[in-house]
Design an enzyme around this catalytic site. Structure first.
Site, PDB file in Angstrom:
ATOM      1  N   THR A  11       0.834  -1.211   0.000  1.00  0.00           N
ATOM      2  CA  THR A  11       0.000   0.000   0.000  1.00  0.00           C
ATOM      3  C   THR A  11       0.870   1.263   0.000  1.00  0.00           C
ATOM      4  OG1 THR A  11      -1.678  -1.197   1.244  1.00  0.00           O
ATOM      5  CG2 THR A  11      -1.862   1.194   1.238  1.00  0.00           C
ATOM      6  N   VAL A  12       1.819   1.333   0.923  1.00  0.00           N
ATOM      7  CA  VAL A  12       2.605   2.566   1.049  1.00  0.00           C
ATOM      8  C   VAL A  12       3.635   2.678  -0.080  1.00  0.00           C
ATOM      9  CG1 VAL A  12       4.099   3.943   2.547  1.00  0.00           C
ATOM     10  CG2 VAL A  12       2.259   2.576   3.554  1.00  0.00           C
ATOM     11  N   LYS A 100       7.045   1.979  11.640  1.00  0.00           N
ATOM     12  CA  LYS A 100       7.062   2.354  13.065  1.00  0.00           C
ATOM     13  C   LYS A 100       7.624   1.265  13.956  1.00  0.00           C
ATOM     14  CE  LYS A 100       2.984   1.101  11.389  1.00  0.00           C
ATOM     15  NZ  LYS A 100       1.918   1.484  10.548  1.00  0.00           N
ATOM     16  N   VAL A 127       4.620   7.935  12.135  1.00  0.00           N
ATOM     17  CA  VAL A 127       3.625   8.373  13.136  1.00  0.00           C
ATOM     18  C   VAL A 127       2.630   9.308  12.467  1.00  0.00           C
ATOM     19  CG1 VAL A 127       3.237   9.585  15.322  1.00  0.00           C
ATOM     20  CG2 VAL A 127       5.334   8.254  14.991  1.00  0.00           C
ATOM     21  N   ILE A 131       0.182  13.124   8.509  1.00  0.00           N
ATOM     22  CA  ILE A 131       0.248  14.354   9.329  1.00  0.00           C
ATOM     23  C   ILE A 131       1.698  14.771   9.539  1.00  0.00           C
ATOM     24  CG2 ILE A 131      -0.369  15.407  11.533  1.00  0.00           C
ATOM     25  CD1 ILE A 131      -2.365  13.118  11.963  1.00  0.00           C
ATOM     26  N   GLU A 185      -3.136  -2.926   9.477  1.00  0.00           N
ATOM     27  CA  GLU A 185      -1.888  -3.660   9.277  1.00  0.00           C
ATOM     28  C   GLU A 185      -2.221  -5.019   8.672  1.00  0.00           C
ATOM     29  OE1 GLU A 185       1.281  -2.321  10.247  1.00  0.00           O
ATOM     30  OE2 GLU A 185      -0.089  -0.627  10.239  1.00  0.00           O
ATOM     31  N   LYS A 200       4.088   3.953  18.026  1.00  0.00           N
ATOM     32  CA  LYS A 200       4.076   5.373  17.669  1.00  0.00           C
ATOM     33  C   LYS A 200       4.322   6.261  18.890  1.00  0.00           C
ATOM     34  CE  LYS A 200       1.159   4.484  13.645  1.00  0.00           C
ATOM     35  NZ  LYS A 200      -0.221   4.251  13.212  1.00  0.00           N
TER      36      LYS A 200
HETATM   37  N1  HSE Z   1      -2.525   0.371  10.602  1.00  0.00           N
HETATM   38  C1  HSE Z   1      -2.089   1.698  10.841  1.00  0.00           C
HETATM   39  C2  HSE Z   1      -3.288   2.528  11.307  1.00  0.00           C
HETATM   40  C3  HSE Z   1      -1.522   2.278   9.578  1.00  0.00           C
HETATM   41  O1  HSE Z   1      -4.404   2.041  11.189  1.00  0.00           O
HETATM   42  O2  HSE Z   1      -3.102   3.616  11.818  1.00  0.00           O
HETATM   43  C4  HSE Z   1      -0.822   3.577   9.745  1.00  0.00           C
HETATM   44  O3  HSE Z   1       0.270   3.472  10.624  1.00  0.00           O
END
Ligand code: HSE
Length: 403
Positions: A11-12, A100, A127, A131, A185, A200
């Site tokens: 995804t990222v 993270k 984190v 943002i 996740e 985080k």
């Molecule tokens: N699984 C994480 C969330 C993704 O839902 O915040 C972003 O760190």
């Protein structure tokens, strides 16, 4: 020309490729040179991808290519990602990460290694997703002594709680929606058990207070025990249930960090943070309270933060960006047991029994409650005191209240 290699096309990682492509001209202007995507490392094949010519499946191709300046690590986890990050830094390449878990468990070591090698290790996306929070915390608030960092740090659980509150969905239905939207996740237990938020808050605590705080030192409770009954009772008294991570600087310099659900007053701006949005609030001795808000998960928001780090490095790859904290020490961590709160309690029993056990309480009511159920807010007390007072009761839920 600055060359980038992306590790992991999930995804990222795929979002980073898309943002680098979509905003190519702007990125060139802002970085002062072309930022080119040279490699994507993944074990899978993507023959139909617009980036199909970039794919490699051996990390040493990237490690040994002197033209690669920046490695973007979006693999996740702390095994393969750790190995590749160490190797990339050792090869003199800067690393940008959204991972993270890796930063929370090995951040100190990796920052030291980056400093030794004269390169950058940046992780804004680790984190709060999209943002901007780590750079503002360390740069814009550098003139402050920070006393607390707290926030809604996990998009999946905030989405689940919002859907339970707003649509009356069950926990499982709401989790399925969050997964379908690509927020969760790969193993959603990291979200719902609070481990993702824990990682985080460790990163935020390290940046705010200057020492590595390891996830094992942070008491962590997720949202799996939260029921629609708790959501209704909270609503009846003007509160929303939110999963919060908190890190506080205590008298004597110790750090108290924990993750747990809280009843947050509707007057508190954190109560208005809904769906996949995250918010991180900090308190400084000059600035007072500040809050950072935005999309905490998802492909393009997270990629936005990653690419911001890439551009920052690409402006001058020979000038490493400093992001340091000192080694951790378990002695500097204090348990949250000594913090005081009002508590929301749901139990089987009678209000009289609750009063004689706990003292002054504010009774709560909801439609459809079984006759055997009571719910109430306590006066302010520590967790230890609460546990002692409730010892003889059949407690179904006990949740901290934040004004
Ligand atoms: N699984 C994480 C969330 C993704 O839902 O915040 C972003 O760190």
């Amino acid at each position: 020309m600055v060359n980038v290699a992306i590790l992991g096309f999930g995804t990222v990682g795929s979002g980073v490729a898309d943002v680098l492509t979509m905003n190519r001209d702007l990125i060139r202007q802002r970085a002062g040179s072309e930022v080119a995507l040279k490699y994507i490392l993944d074990v899978r094949q993507f023959p139909d991808s617009p980036y199909k010519d970039c794919f490699v499946n051996d990390f040493s191709t990237i490690e040994n290519d002197p033209e690669v300046d920046i490695v973007v690590e979006t693999i996740g986890g702390a095994t393969v990602a750790l190995d590749f990050t160490r190797r990339a830094l050792n090869a003199g390449k800067s690393v940008v990460s959204s991972n993270k878990e890796l930063v929370a468990t090995h951040g100190y070591e990796l920052l030291q290694l980056a400093a030794e090698k004269g390169v950058s290790y940046l992780f804004e996306a680790s984190v709060g997703g999209g943002i901007p929070v780590l750079r503002p915390l360390t740069n814009c608030l550098a003139g402050n002594e920070l006393s607390e960092v707290r926030g809604i740090l996990n998009g999946t659980t905030n989405y689940i709680l919002t859907r339970m509150i707003r649509a009356g969905l069950s926990f499982e239905q709401a989790l399925k929606e969050a997964q379908d939207n690509g927020y969760a996740e790969r193993d959603p237990s990291a979200d719902i058990e609070g481990h993702d938020a824990c990682r985080k808050i460790c990163i935020l605590a390290a940046l705010a207070f200057g020492r590595h705080v390891y996830p094992d030192w942070v008491p962590t409770q997720g949202i799996t025990a939260i029921t629609l009954a708790d959501v209704d009772y909270a609503n009846s008294c003007g509160y929303k249930i939110k999963l919060l991570g908190r890190a506080l600087k205590m008298d004597g310099g110790k750090v108290c960090a924990y993750v747990a659900p809280h009843l947050v007053s509707s007057d508190n701006p954190l109560a208005g943070v809904e769906d996949v949005f995250n918010a991180i609030a900090a308190t400084g001795n000059a600035v007072g309270d500040v809050m950072f808000y935005g999309r905490g998960a998802g492909k393009l928001p997270t990629a936005s933060a990653v690419v911001g780090d890439v551009v920052d490095i690409a402006k001058d790859v020979t000038a490493p960006k400093r992001n340091q904290w000192a080694a951790g020490d378990a002695d500097m961590v204090q348990s949250p047991d000594r913090l005081t709160f009002r508590w929301y309690v749901r139990a089987n029993g009678t209000m009289d029994a609750a009063r004689s056990a706990v003292g002054d309480i504010t009774p709560l009511a909801r439609g459809g409650a079984p006759a055997s159920e009571v719910a109430f807010l306590t006066e302010t007390m520590t967790q230890e005191d609460l546990n002692r007072k409730l010892a003889g009761m059949d407690v179904l839920s006990a949740i901290r209240v934040l004004g």
